[in-house]
Design a protein around this motif. Structure first.
Motif, short mmCIF file in Angstrom:
data_model
loop_
_atom_site.label_atom_id
_atom_site.label_comp_id
_atom_site.label_asym_id
_atom_site.label_seq_id
_atom_site.Cartn_x
_atom_site.Cartn_y
_atom_site.Cartn_z
N HIS A 253 0.82 -1.21 0.00
CA HIS A 253 0.00 0.00 0.00
C HIS A 253 0.85 1.26 0.00
CE1 HIS A 253 0.36 1.46 4.27
NE2 HIS A 253 0.79 0.23 4.44
N GLY A 254 2.02 1.23 0.64
CA GLY A 254 2.88 2.40 0.69
C GLY A 254 3.50 2.75 -0.65
N LYS A 255 3.41 1.85 -1.61
CA LYS A 255 3.90 2.09 -2.96
C LYS A 255 2.75 2.46 -3.91
CE LYS A 255 7.72 1.37 -4.20
NZ LYS A 255 8.92 2.21 -4.40
N LEU A 256 1.70 1.63 -3.91
CA LEU A 256 0.61 1.86 -4.87
C LEU A 256 -0.22 3.09 -4.54
CD1 LEU A 256 -0.80 -1.70 -5.72
CD2 LEU A 256 0.99 -0.36 -6.86
N ILE A 257 -0.20 3.55 -3.30
CA ILE A 257 -0.99 4.72 -2.92
C ILE A 257 -0.60 5.94 -3.76
CG2 ILE A 257 0.55 5.54 -1.10
CD1 ILE A 257 -1.94 6.23 0.54
N LYS A 258 0.63 5.97 -4.25
CA LYS A 258 1.07 7.10 -5.07
C LYS A 258 0.25 7.23 -6.34
CE LYS A 258 5.86 6.91 -3.44
NZ LYS A 258 7.28 6.87 -3.84
N HIS A 267 9.33 5.62 -7.69
CA HIS A 267 10.57 5.72 -6.91
C HIS A 267 10.53 6.98 -6.06
CE1 HIS A 267 14.80 5.76 -5.76
NE2 HIS A 267 14.91 4.56 -6.29
N HIS A 268 11.00 6.86 -4.81
CA HIS A 268 10.89 8.00 -3.90
C HIS A 268 11.76 9.18 -4.32
CE1 HIS A 268 14.42 5.81 -2.30
NE2 HIS A 268 14.86 6.99 -1.93
N HIS A 269 12.77 8.93 -5.18
CA HIS A 269 13.58 10.05 -5.67
C HIS A 269 12.81 10.90 -6.68
CE1 HIS A 269 17.10 8.95 -3.51
NE2 HIS A 269 17.34 7.83 -4.19
N VAL A 270 11.77 10.33 -7.29
CA VAL A 270 10.99 11.06 -8.28
C VAL A 270 9.89 11.87 -7.60
CG1 VAL A 270 9.49 10.84 -10.31
CG2 VAL A 270 11.50 9.36 -10.06
N ALA A 271 9.12 11.21 -6.75
CA ALA A 271 8.03 11.89 -6.04
C ALA A 271 7.57 11.01 -4.90
CB ALA A 271 6.88 12.18 -6.99
N ASP A 272 6.99 11.65 -3.89
CA ASP A 272 6.45 10.88 -2.78
C ASP A 272 4.96 11.17 -2.65
OD1 ASP A 272 5.92 9.44 -0.52
OD2 ASP A 272 7.68 10.10 0.57
N GLY A 273 4.55 11.99 -1.71
CA GLY A 273 3.14 12.36 -1.61
C GLY A 273 2.24 11.34 -0.96
N ARG A 274 2.79 10.26 -0.40
CA ARG A 274 1.95 9.20 0.17
C ARG A 274 1.07 9.72 1.30
NH1 ARG A 274 6.60 5.25 1.80
NH2 ARG A 274 7.51 7.31 2.19
N LEU A 275 1.66 10.43 2.24
CA LEU A 275 0.90 10.90 3.40
C LEU A 275 -0.08 12.00 3.01
CD1 LEU A 275 3.78 10.81 6.01
CD2 LEU A 275 1.87 9.21 5.79
N GLU A 276 0.31 12.82 2.03
CA GLU A 276 -0.61 13.85 1.55
C GLU A 276 -1.85 13.22 0.91
OE1 GLU A 276 3.52 15.68 1.49
OE2 GLU A 276 2.61 13.73 1.08
N ILE A 277 -1.63 12.18 0.12
CA ILE A 277 -2.74 11.48 -0.53
C ILE A 277 -3.63 10.80 0.51
CG2 ILE A 277 -3.33 9.58 -2.10
CD1 ILE A 277 -0.59 10.24 -3.52
N LEU A 278 -3.01 10.14 1.47
CA LEU A 278 -3.77 9.45 2.50
C LEU A 278 -4.57 10.44 3.34
CD1 LEU A 278 -4.50 6.87 4.01
CD2 LEU A 278 -2.38 7.10 5.32
#
Length: 375
Positions: A253-258, A267-278
């Motif tokens: 889930h920590g990967k597909l949530i993006k 890849h986390h070097h490209v973009a993250d945003g997981r917590l913002e999306i959640l």
């Protein structure tokens, strides 16, 4: 451009060391510079160098191999893998009993795998297949795999996110270690997709080895599995262009949530945003406003999930299923739109997300339908 060299996964070197140690037990002191072994997947025989081998007693021998992952950015490069092979007890249940020693991680949280050594299905199959061929009639052995540097190396991995502590996993679905960090690997993934598309209308995309391993455990046809690494976007588009009718996304889930936020290179070097999306999904569904800062400030996506679980426990609500159900639905919609935008082809997409305990967290409605078709 120089062609990149593939290598082998950790289970291969563990098996090679075990073969060498067993050979010492059978034949006594000798030089064993290398051993041949059957990779099983793929079906080919390879030669693996052996660094050292020695008898410890008349009933035990130890051999050492060194990891060679090929031209890949792999932290296990050159790490030693030890295999201790001992004569077994007559009453032991199997001819070959496998054990994880120092540096081999332990699986936690999974109810049926509490504290078991993180020696997964392919590694077990590889060890059993190769060693059982070497045994004499009625012979039984115990094999302990040791990774002296495993505990230290594990601190630099995401193993803990998948419920593996105190060491590395003997993980993988194949003996070949492809250079995933190299741009040329995307082309190899595309080729694999086209090869499988010629046989199947629906495919299953997995980001990494944890997804591939878990997918086979729940009964998904391994021939439908396609590894994407972090190139989910390009692979989705390739599926559309190739005429694939349906794609089941299966991942942590920590990967597909993006994907729910429109991030298609994960890849986390490209973009993250997981917590913002959640956090956005939590707010949209009416989660109590005083809890949103805690979700947003969580150290990891797993920690945020655990906070939602604690809210469910304390209040009797069902926020986890509501929030992640909405996220899964958004992933499906975003992916279908992304494919159509770039290929002008309609492709049905469903998503299954799992947690660090390797248990399925949520399935979208489309995923539930597709799952019955790919098993």
């Amino acid at each position: 451009m120089t062609e990149l060299r593939a290598g082998y996964t950790l289970p291969v070197f563990a098996t090679a060391a075990a073969i060498a140690a067993l050979r010492w037990l059978h034949r006594g002191p000798q030089s064993i510079p290398s051993v041949d072994l059957d990779l099983v997947e793929p079906a080919e025989t390879v030669t693996i160098p052996i660094a050292q081998v020695a008898g410890l007693t008349s009933n035990a021998a130890l051999a050492i191999a060194h990891s060679d992952p090929g031209d890949n950015l792999d932290l296990t490069r050159d790490t030693p893998i030890w295999a201790l092979v001992e004569r077994g007890e007559p009453n032991q249940p199997e001819a070959v009993v496998l054990q994880g020693g120092e540096g081999v991680g332990r699986q936690i949280k999974a109810e049926d795998q509490e504290n078991q050594a993180a020696i997964y299905a392919y590694a077990q199959r590889l060890l059993h297949t190769n060693l059982e061929r070497q045994l004499t009639s009625g012979e039984k052995i115990r094999v302990t795999i040791i990774l002296p540097e495993g505990r230290t190396l594990a601190e630099r991995t995401s193993n803990a996110a998948f419920g593996v502590v105190e060491g590395l996993s003997l993980l993988g679905t194949t003996g070949i270690s492809q250079p995933l960090s190299a741009p040329g690997q995307l082309e190899a993934f595309r080729e694999a997709l086209h090869a499988k598309q010629s046989y199947f209308d629906g495919l299953v995309f997995c980001v990494g080895e944890n997804g591939l391993d878990l997918a086979t455990q729940i009964g998904i046809n391994r021939n439908r599995l396609v590894k994407t690494a972090n190139w989910i976007g390009p692979m989705l588009v390739e599926a559309g262009l190739a005429g694939v009718q349906a794609v089941l996304l299966f991942g942590y889930h920590g990967k597909l949530i993006k994907l729910a936020g429109g991030i298609f290179h994960t890849h986390h070097h490209v973009a993250d945003g997981r917590l913002e999306i959640l956090t956005a999904h939590c707010a949209n569904l009416g989660l109590p406003s005083q809890t949103l800062p805690t979700i947003f400030a969580s150290a990891t996506a797993e920690a945020a999930l655990n906070h939602l679980r604690s809210l469910d426990t304390s209040s009797g609500t069902n926020w986890v299923q509501q929030v992640y159900g909405a996220i899964a639905q958004q992933i499906d919609q975003r992916c279908q739109a992304y494919i159509y935008t770039h290929s002008e082809r309609p492709v049905e997409v469903g998503s299954i997300l799992f947690g660090r305990d390797r248990q399925i967290l949520v399935q979208s409605e489309i995923a539930q339908k597709l799952l019955s078709q790919v098993c």
